[in-house]
Design an enzyme around this catalytic site. Structure first.
Site, mmCIF file in Angstrom:
data_model
loop_
_atom_site.group_PDB
_atom_site.id
_atom_site.type_symbol
_atom_site.label_atom_id
_atom_site.label_comp_id
_atom_site.label_asym_id
_atom_site.label_seq_id
_atom_site.Cartn_x
_atom_site.Cartn_y
_atom_site.Cartn_z
ATOM 1 N N VAL A 8 45.569 17.267 6.105
ATOM 2 C CA VAL A 8 46.641 17.052 5.029
ATOM 3 C C VAL A 8 47.051 18.445 5.105
ATOM 4 C CG1 VAL A 8 46.249 14.909 3.696
ATOM 5 C CG2 VAL A 8 45.521 17.166 2.919
ATOM 6 N N SER A 9 48.736 19.116 5.147
ATOM 7 C CA SER A 9 48.741 19.804 4.929
ATOM 8 C C SER A 9 49.082 21.237 4.274
ATOM 9 C CB SER A 9 50.392 20.154 5.515
ATOM 10 O OG SER A 9 50.559 19.420 6.595
#
Length: 79
Positions: A8-9
């Site tokens: 995930v970012s």
């Protein structure tokens, strides 16, 4: 051997849905590598650690190609 990668970012995002989907393929917890980092970065620890463990014949699962890299150039240069 089966391996998996999830990313995930941001720290605020959750890896759970990716990990749940990956586990359906039978990947053991200790072989699931994760990062909470931008896909722009090529030096992600989880990805680097997983790539270092791979041997000929291993299989890698991931939720989506965008989890490995943000663009085609990065995807084809991952070693």
């Amino acid at each position: 051997m089966l391996f998996a990668y999830a990313r995930v970012s941001t720290e605020n995002q959750n890896l759970a849905s990716q990990i749940d989907a990956i586990k359906l393929f039978g990947v053991e917890d200790e072989n699931i590598y994760c990062d909470k980092d931008s896909g722009k970065k090529t030096d992600r620890k989880g990805l680097t650690d997983m790539l270092g463990r791979l041997r000929k014949g291993d299989t890698v699962y991931f939720y989506d190609l965008t989890r490995i890299g943000r663009n085609f150039k990065h995807l084809i240069t991952v070693e």
